[in-house]
Scaffold this motif. Sequence first.
Motif, PDB file in Angstrom:
ATOM      1  N   PRO A 117       4.074 -10.865  10.171  1.00 12.23           N
ATOM      2  CA  PRO A 117       3.753 -10.870   8.742  1.00 12.23           C
ATOM      3  C   PRO A 117       3.331  -9.493   8.243  1.00 12.23           C
ATOM      4  CG  PRO A 117       1.932 -11.764   9.990  1.00 12.23           C
ATOM      5  CD  PRO A 117       3.046 -11.547  10.980  1.00 12.23           C
ATOM      6  N   ASP A 118       3.534  -9.275   6.958  1.00  9.35           N
ATOM      7  CA  ASP A 118       3.005  -8.073   6.325  1.00  9.35           C
ATOM      8  C   ASP A 118       1.481  -8.177   6.291  1.00  9.35           C
ATOM      9  OD1 ASP A 118       3.589  -5.631   4.441  1.00  9.35           O
ATOM     10  OD2 ASP A 118       2.093  -6.859   3.411  1.00  9.35           O
ATOM     11  N   LEU A 119       0.814  -7.075   6.555  1.00  3.37           N
ATOM     12  CA  LEU A 119      -0.652  -7.102   6.680  1.00  3.37           C
ATOM     13  C   LEU A 119      -1.393  -6.664   5.423  1.00  3.37           C
ATOM     14  CD1 LEU A 119      -1.151  -5.677  10.296  1.00  3.37           C
ATOM     15  CD2 LEU A 119      -1.047  -8.071   9.567  1.00  3.37           C
ATOM     16  N   SER A 120      -0.674  -6.341   4.360  1.00  4.42           N
ATOM     17  CA  SER A 120      -1.324  -5.802   3.168  1.00  4.42           C
ATOM     18  C   SER A 120      -2.450  -6.694   2.665  1.00  4.42           C
ATOM     19  CB  SER A 120      -0.299  -5.606   2.048  1.00  4.42           C
ATOM     20  OG  SER A 120       0.773  -4.809   2.463  1.00  4.42           O
ATOM     21  N   LEU A 121      -2.195  -8.001   2.590  1.00  6.40           N
ATOM     22  CA  LEU A 121      -3.157  -8.939   2.012  1.00  6.40           C
ATOM     23  C   LEU A 121      -3.667  -9.947   3.048  1.00  6.40           C
ATOM     24  CD1 LEU A 121      -1.228  -9.687  -1.310  1.00  6.40           C
ATOM     25  CD2 LEU A 121      -3.010  -7.983  -0.930  1.00  6.40           C
ATOM     26  N   MET A 122      -3.548  -9.617   4.304  1.00  9.93           N
ATOM     27  CA  MET A 122      -3.863 -10.583   5.355  1.00  9.93           C
ATOM     28  C   MET A 122      -5.304 -11.076   5.286  1.00  9.93           C
ATOM     29  SD  MET A 122      -2.866 -12.462   7.763  1.00  9.93           S
ATOM     30  CE  MET A 122      -1.189 -11.838   7.877  1.00  9.93           C
ATOM     31  N   THR A 123      -6.249 -10.208   5.011  1.00  7.63           N
ATOM     32  CA  THR A 123      -7.644 -10.654   5.009  1.00  7.63           C
ATOM     33  C   THR A 123      -7.960 -11.542   3.804  1.00  7.63           C
ATOM     34  OG1 THR A 123      -8.376  -8.621   3.888  1.00  7.63           O
ATOM     35  CG2 THR A 123      -8.441  -8.644   6.300  1.00  7.63           C
ATOM     36  N   LYS A 124      -7.127 -11.507   2.767  1.00  8.56           N
ATOM     37  CA  LYS A 124      -7.308 -12.422   1.647  1.00  8.56           C
ATOM     38  C   LYS A 124      -6.584 -13.734   1.897  1.00  8.56           C
ATOM     39  CE  LYS A 124      -7.714 -11.243  -2.556  1.00  8.56           C
ATOM     40  NZ  LYS A 124      -7.495 -10.796  -3.953  1.00  8.56           N
ATOM     41  N   ALA A 125      -5.608 -13.715   2.795  1.00 11.25           N
ATOM     42  CA  ALA A 125      -4.815 -14.910   3.072  1.00 11.25           C
ATOM     43  C   ALA A 125      -5.444 -15.801   4.131  1.00 11.25           C
ATOM     44  CB  ALA A 125      -3.406 -14.516   3.514  1.00 11.25           C
ATOM     45  N   ARG A 126      -6.504 -15.356   4.757  1.00  8.78           N
ATOM     46  CA  ARG A 126      -7.165 -16.122   5.813  1.00  8.78           C
ATOM     47  C   ARG A 126      -8.640 -16.313   5.477  1.00  8.78           C
ATOM     48  NH1 ARG A 126      -2.591 -16.471   6.503  1.00  8.78           N
ATOM     49  NH2 ARG A 126      -1.329 -16.165   8.386  1.00  8.78           N
ATOM     50  N   HIS A 127      -9.155 -17.480   5.821  1.00 11.12           N
ATOM     51  CA  HIS A 127     -10.578 -17.756   5.628  1.00 11.12           C
ATOM     52  C   HIS A 127     -11.403 -16.793   6.463  1.00 11.12           C
ATOM     53  CE1 HIS A 127     -14.216 -19.986   4.835  1.00 11.12           C
ATOM     54  NE2 HIS A 127     -14.423 -20.164   6.127  1.00 11.12           N
ATOM     55  N   TRP A 170      -9.803  -3.302   3.235  1.00 13.94           N
ATOM     56  CA  TRP A 170      -9.599  -2.331   2.155  1.00 13.94           C
ATOM     57  C   TRP A 170      -8.194  -2.447   1.560  1.00 13.94           C
ATOM     58  CZ3 TRP A 170      -6.069   1.798   2.222  1.00 13.94           C
ATOM     59  CH2 TRP A 170      -6.139   2.636   1.100  1.00 13.94           C
ATOM     60  N   THR A 171      -7.162  -2.608   2.395  1.00 17.65           N
ATOM     61  CA  THR A 171      -5.799  -2.729   1.864  1.00 17.65           C
ATOM     62  C   THR A 171      -5.661  -3.966   0.981  1.00 17.65           C
ATOM     63  OG1 THR A 171      -4.924  -4.001   3.762  1.00 17.65           O
ATOM     64  CG2 THR A 171      -4.846  -1.585   3.904  1.00 17.65           C
ATOM     65  N   ALA A 172      -6.371  -5.032   1.329  1.00 16.96           N
ATOM     66  CA  ALA A 172      -6.272  -6.272   0.556  1.00 16.96           C
ATOM     67  C   ALA A 172      -7.115  -6.223  -0.714  1.00 16.96           C
ATOM     68  CB  ALA A 172      -6.696  -7.463   1.415  1.00 16.96           C
ATOM     69  N   GLU A 173      -8.268  -5.559  -0.646  1.00 14.73           N
ATOM     70  CA  GLU A 173      -9.175  -5.499  -1.802  1.00 14.73           C
ATOM     71  C   GLU A 173      -9.727  -4.084  -1.961  1.00 14.73           C
ATOM     72  OE1 GLU A 173     -11.583  -9.235  -2.593  1.00 14.73           O
ATOM     73  OE2 GLU A 173     -11.522  -9.222  -0.405  1.00 14.73           O
ATOM     74  N   PRO A 174      -8.891  -3.141  -2.387  1.00 11.61           N
ATOM     75  CA  PRO A 174      -9.363  -1.759  -2.492  1.00 11.61           C
ATOM     76  C   PRO A 174     -10.471  -1.567  -3.519  1.00 11.61           C
ATOM     77  CG  PRO A 174      -7.190  -2.005  -3.494  1.00 11.61           C
ATOM     78  CD  PRO A 174      -7.466  -3.274  -2.750  1.00 11.61           C
ATOM     79  N   LYS A 175     -10.587  -2.486  -4.474  1.00 12.12           N
ATOM     80  CA  LYS A 175     -11.617  -2.379  -5.506  1.00 12.12           C
ATOM     81  C   LYS A 175     -12.837  -3.252  -5.192  1.00 12.12           C
ATOM     82  CE  LYS A 175      -8.896   0.229  -7.976  1.00 12.12           C
ATOM     83  NZ  LYS A 175      -9.136   1.697  -8.039  1.00 12.12           N
ATOM     84  N   LEU A 216      -9.489   7.061   0.943  1.00 10.81           N
ATOM     85  CA  LEU A 216     -10.185   7.065   2.231  1.00 10.81           C
ATOM     86  C   LEU A 216     -10.723   8.443   2.581  1.00 10.81           C
ATOM     87  CD1 LEU A 216      -7.852   4.833   4.451  1.00 10.81           C
ATOM     88  CD2 LEU A 216      -9.632   4.169   2.825  1.00 10.81           C
ATOM     89  N   GLY A 217     -10.681   9.350   1.607  1.00  7.24           N
ATOM     90  CA  GLY A 217     -11.243  10.671   1.847  1.00  7.24           C
ATOM     91  C   GLY A 217     -10.237  11.714   2.287  1.00  7.24           C
ATOM     92  N   TYR A 218      -8.956  11.382   2.324  1.00  4.67           N
ATOM     93  CA  TYR A 218      -7.945  12.355   2.707  1.00  4.67           C
ATOM     94  C   TYR A 218      -7.616  13.255   1.513  1.00  4.67           C
ATOM     95  CZ  TYR A 218      -7.150   9.586   6.932  1.00  4.67           C
ATOM     96  OH  TYR A 218      -7.315   8.920   8.126  1.00  4.67           O
ATOM     97  N   SER A 219      -7.401  14.529   1.779  1.00  4.41           N
ATOM     98  CA  SER A 219      -7.047  15.471   0.722  1.00  4.41           C
ATOM     99  C   SER A 219      -5.585  15.282   0.318  1.00  4.41           C
ATOM    100  CB  SER A 219      -7.268  16.906   1.198  1.00  4.41           C
ATOM    101  OG  SER A 219      -6.352  17.224   2.241  1.00  4.41           O
ATOM    102  N   GLU A 220      -5.197  15.913  -0.764  1.00  2.84           N
ATOM    103  CA  GLU A 220      -3.801  15.804  -1.222  1.00  2.84           C
ATOM    104  C   GLU A 220      -2.842  16.319  -0.162  1.00  2.84           C
ATOM    105  OE1 GLU A 220      -0.955  17.380  -4.923  1.00  2.84           O
ATOM    106  OE2 GLU A 220      -3.122  17.724  -4.946  1.00  2.84           O
ATOM    107  N   VAL A 277       0.853  -1.195   0.000  1.00  5.80           N
ATOM    108  CA  VAL A 277       0.000   0.000   0.000  1.00  5.80           C
ATOM    109  C   VAL A 277       0.884   1.238   0.000  1.00  5.80           C
ATOM    110  CG1 VAL A 277      -1.851   1.233   1.181  1.00  5.80           C
ATOM    111  CG2 VAL A 277      -1.734  -1.268   1.312  1.00  5.80           C
ATOM    112  N   ALA A 278       0.605   2.166  -0.891  1.00 10.04           N
ATOM    113  CA  ALA A 278       1.335   3.431  -0.949  1.00 10.04           C
ATOM    114  C   ALA A 278       0.566   4.509  -0.199  1.00 10.04           C
ATOM    115  CB  ALA A 278       1.558   3.859  -2.406  1.00 10.04           C
TER     116      ALA A 278
END
Length: 282
Positions: free
Chosen positions: A150-160, A239-244, A93-97, A85-86
């Motif tokens: 572990p890195d948490l970027s895709l954690m919710t996709k890596a677990r049932h 959201w980090t795992a599936e932003p779309k 998430l609604g943050y301004s530039e 995630v950058a």
Amino acid sequence: MIRLVGILVGLGFTFVVLLTFGVGAYTAATEPAAETAEHAFHLTPKEDVHFSFEGPVGRWDVAQLQRGYKVYKEVCSACHSLKQVAFRNLADLGYSEAQVKAEAAAWRVPGIDPNTGEATTRPGLPTDAFPSPYPNSVAAAAANNNAIPPDLSLMTKARHEGSHYVYSLLTGYQEPSAELAERFPDSLPGPGLHHNPYFANLNLAMAPPLTSEGQVTFDDGTVATVDQMAQDVAAFLTWTAEPKLVKRKQTGWPVLGFLLFATLLAWFAKKSVWANAKRRED
């Protein structure tokens, strides 16, 4: 003669392999497997929490995602990276530039000293990814009882049931039950381990990260109970795992509508074509 011996040896080896496989298969089919502590006491993720993004018409709760980001920033980032995630993604998430730039600058990311060429750190830029809190895996293991966070970027996709798994894990720390201690004393947590029945082997090196109400102060005034913080960070990590995720659902409905329309159109076309063919036959 040598060729015959080779053939016999090969046949003998094949027979032994087949015999071993047959015996193993028969044993597995007829003898019940020994019960383990993980099988008997591991719990499935809690289902009593509802997230706004669930279901066919789910939506992101932007306020919840912002709260979850703050929990990650102030609690989870001490041990866990978010390298997929950058900082610029926070604009979703609604943050301004300006807020994105300020958030990025508040983090220290790896860099190179332009004068000496040595490794150093610098304030983050919106294009940078969230940094790891450790310089390498050796340092990470040394700081966490030999367990690399572990890195948490895709954690919710890596677990049932990823979102519910994260929530359940964060709120599931407890003392081992008396039944577990009696039946499986070897499964009690050792030094540096903590019991959590929602973790695969019941014990993990991570201490309870969410320990008390008010551990984080939310900007929108929401009371930061342990349960609330766990829900919010679970939503953020979804959201980090599936932003779309939500956009995919929104796209899916028009696609289904088009497919339904195309199906009806094809059915009426088929009826028309065959009606003409029947009239010609008559």
